[in-house]
Design a protein around this motif. Sequence first.
Motif, PDB file in Angstrom:
ATOM      1  N   PRO A  10      -0.766 -21.677  22.077  1.00  0.00           N
ATOM      2  CA  PRO A  10       0.354 -22.250  22.239  1.00  0.00           C
ATOM      3  C   PRO A  10       0.191 -23.819  21.655  1.00  0.00           C
ATOM      4  CG  PRO A  10       0.258 -21.089  24.192  1.00  0.00           C
ATOM      5  CD  PRO A  10      -1.233 -20.888  23.380  1.00  0.00           C
ATOM      6  N   GLN A  11      -0.746 -24.358  22.359  1.00  0.00           N
ATOM      7  CA  GLN A  11      -1.089 -25.966  21.919  1.00  0.00           C
ATOM      8  C   GLN A  11      -1.368 -25.987  20.435  1.00  0.00           C
ATOM      9  OE1 GLN A  11      -0.738 -28.459  23.740  1.00  0.00           O
ATOM     10  NE2 GLN A  11      -1.311 -29.941  22.385  1.00  0.00           N
ATOM     11  N   LYS A  12      -1.996 -25.013  19.808  1.00  0.00           N
ATOM     12  CA  LYS A  12      -2.227 -25.206  18.330  1.00  0.00           C
ATOM     13  C   LYS A  12      -0.847 -25.236  17.619  1.00  0.00           C
ATOM     14  CE  LYS A  12      -3.142 -21.237  16.185  1.00  0.00           C
ATOM     15  NZ  LYS A  12      -4.018 -20.343  15.442  1.00  0.00           N
ATOM     16  N   ASP A  13       0.012 -23.997  17.949  1.00  0.00           N
ATOM     17  CA  ASP A  13       1.178 -24.036  17.505  1.00  0.00           C
ATOM     18  C   ASP A  13       2.198 -25.458  17.534  1.00  0.00           C
ATOM     19  OD1 ASP A  13       0.566 -21.641  16.874  1.00  0.00           O
ATOM     20  OD2 ASP A  13       1.650 -20.566  18.677  1.00  0.00           O
ATOM     21  N   ALA A  14       2.319 -26.091  18.643  1.00  0.00           N
ATOM     22  CA  ALA A  14       2.952 -26.948  18.955  1.00  0.00           C
ATOM     23  C   ALA A  14       2.325 -28.004  18.105  1.00  0.00           C
ATOM     24  CB  ALA A  14       2.780 -27.442  20.528  1.00  0.00           C
ATOM     25  N   GLU A  15       1.084 -28.503  17.992  1.00  0.00           N
ATOM     26  CA  GLU A  15       0.631 -29.521  17.058  1.00  0.00           C
ATOM     27  C   GLU A  15       0.764 -29.224  15.835  1.00  0.00           C
ATOM     28  OE1 GLU A  15      -3.110 -30.987  17.766  1.00  0.00           O
ATOM     29  OE2 GLU A  15      -2.968 -30.557  20.159  1.00  0.00           O
ATOM     30  N   ILE A  16       1.084 -28.068  15.315  1.00  0.00           N
ATOM     31  CA  ILE A  16       0.984 -27.739  13.819  1.00  0.00           C
ATOM     32  C   ILE A  16       2.592 -27.855  13.544  1.00  0.00           C
ATOM     33  CG2 ILE A  16       1.287 -25.843  12.115  1.00  0.00           C
ATOM     34  CD1 ILE A  16      -1.157 -24.547  13.614  1.00  0.00           C
ATOM     35  N   ALA A  17       3.595 -27.453  14.498  1.00  0.00           N
ATOM     36  CA  ALA A  17       4.776 -27.761  14.415  1.00  0.00           C
ATOM     37  C   ALA A  17       4.962 -29.281  14.292  1.00  0.00           C
ATOM     38  CB  ALA A  17       5.722 -27.341  15.545  1.00  0.00           C
ATOM     39  N   ALA A  18       4.718 -30.045  15.211  1.00  0.00           N
ATOM     40  CA  ALA A  18       5.061 -31.574  15.104  1.00  0.00           C
ATOM     41  C   ALA A  18       4.243 -32.228  13.621  1.00  0.00           C
ATOM     42  CB  ALA A  18       4.062 -32.333  16.240  1.00  0.00           C
ATOM     43  N   ARG A  19       3.159 -31.758  13.065  1.00  0.00           N
ATOM     44  CA  ARG A  19       2.501 -32.249  11.856  1.00  0.00           C
ATOM     45  C   ARG A  19       3.398 -31.689  10.779  1.00  0.00           C
ATOM     46  NH1 ARG A  19      -3.303 -30.218  10.317  1.00  0.00           N
ATOM     47  NH2 ARG A  19      -2.110 -28.249   9.939  1.00  0.00           N
ATOM     48  N   TRP A  20       3.945 -30.480  10.883  1.00  0.00           N
ATOM     49  CA  TRP A  20       4.653 -29.978   9.705  1.00  0.00           C
ATOM     50  C   TRP A  20       5.864 -30.762   9.634  1.00  0.00           C
ATOM     51  CZ3 TRP A  20       9.645 -27.742  10.636  1.00  0.00           C
ATOM     52  CH2 TRP A  20      10.353 -27.259   9.431  1.00  0.00           C
ATOM     53  N   TRP A  21       6.670 -31.143  10.622  1.00  0.00           N
ATOM     54  CA  TRP A  21       7.897 -31.746  10.495  1.00  0.00           C
ATOM     55  C   TRP A  21       7.802 -33.213  10.008  1.00  0.00           C
ATOM     56  CZ3 TRP A  21       8.907 -36.499  13.500  1.00  0.00           C
ATOM     57  CH2 TRP A  21      10.094 -36.796  13.568  1.00  0.00           C
TER      58      TRP A  21
END
Length: 554
Positions: free
Chosen positions: A178-189
């Motif tokens: 989940p941490q990976k997904d959250a950091e990817i989401a933040a970077r993608w935005w």
Amino acid sequence: MSTTNPSAERRRRVQRTQPTRLARLLDAEMQIGYQNALQEVTRAGEAGRLPDRLDHHGLDRALRILMQQDYVMWSPLAAGHLWPDVYQPLTQALPGARSKRARDALEKAHRAGVREAAEDGDFHPDEVLHAYDEANDGDGEDYDEDEEGFEGTGPETTEVGGDPAEPDDEDLDIAPGPQKDAEIAARWWLEQLAEDGVLPRYRMPDLYPGRAEVPLDAALDTMRATADVDGYEDELRRIVAAEPRDVDAYAHLGSLALQRHDGEFGALISYVGPTAAERRRYLKEALAWYEAAVAVGEASLPMTFHGRLPWYELDNRPFLRAFHGLALTLWRLGRFNSAERVLVTLLYLNPTDNQGAREVLADVRAHRRWHPGITETDDQRIRNDVLIVARRPVHTRPGSLRTLLTGAVQPTPETVADVVRRAAAEALGAAWDGRSSHIVVGHPRTGIKVTIVARHQRGHTLTPDEYWWDAHNADGEMDGPVLFTLVADRGHIAVAQLLRADQLAAYRAADLPRRERTAFTTTFIHGDTQYGTDVSSLIDHALDALPAQPGSWP
């Protein structure tokens, strides 16, 4: 004799249950009826269009496939809505039909003459990108001003019904989970924001140019001075009738309905919160008013809109507030997909995110049901705070009520309850007859009954279920306010939380499975002062001030 494999049986039960859950999610979003939704799910499953595993991520992807949405993959499992290339009006993008109130409001606004938003300079993304880097102390991705995007590879988009893209773990450079997904989401935005580059900045029209005070301000001032919520609602309705283009008045009507749903009005002790039927009605009203506000606001945008509506432009705030309120209402309705779309669009319009859209997005994407501000992190923090308070040394005053709680003999539940009732009556200016489970605030015969529930903490163990049953059995159905009190081992009042009837919603959830109720019940009990009033210090003082002998108590 045949034997049954428990794991296999559980898998078969899940396989039977999850399609019905998916059908309910589809019905909530599309509003097509449960049976029609179940038929859609069955046909898609038979055609092989749905994921094999319908866990949380599988249900989320299956719902997007059934709704024929393109989406972006944060990981081989997690998906999200695409960043808009151009603004897509929510009146068209959200599934289901818009409310009659929204359609009528838009028609009246067009008849009154819609004014267009005016271009007012440029919006540069650098301020947002640099602020993000500073907030993360360099831990986030570095933005290269000479390039349009970030270094590294982001997630890939997936066509409707296509196979999920699998990002390269080496490119992600984050441990799976989940941490990976959250950091990817933040970077993608942020990457999308950088790729958009400089866009025009717009300002929504001012409906009352040159006026020092608009009608909504006068209505708010009157409501704050008189506390007349019903009169405030009547005035808001008069405002939208006179000026059907007033987005702010529509949004405030939505906010009023949402606040009523959340039980935010009323006096400290005498207020009785809304019933379940009233809450459903308030949510329906909030959705209709917010849809009207967004529809009227969107009418002022250019036909093809690709720009920003920053929060610091005061005329943009009503429209942005309507967006935020619409997302919160959809979240409360369990329409996670629609709420996510609204929040992503809100970030697109106002990347500075003054309203905290990204925080709500985390809960919405995880399909966490709305509950009044309760999180597992809060629960653990409050547990720790209670333990610290409970271990604090307490010096007793000879002959005081506290001596009954700090003697060599462990106090009994009855002793604890009686002592707390006497102290609570003093702290709240109430009366106690020496026998009942409640005290009376006001006139002894006609005043407000406040049920007192007291527990003595043994060995620093906290048992929320015991609190629930104590309160439930102490005074019938708990229609009035309840005072939950935790007494530490050494006779100190660790927590004394006065909750109105509407704030007891967490305890009504005792019928839920334990895994779903423990976090917020303990949080409600142990000092989340955002809900209710913390009267710990008042009652703690009364323990020292009042004598231990009932006969000498004034």
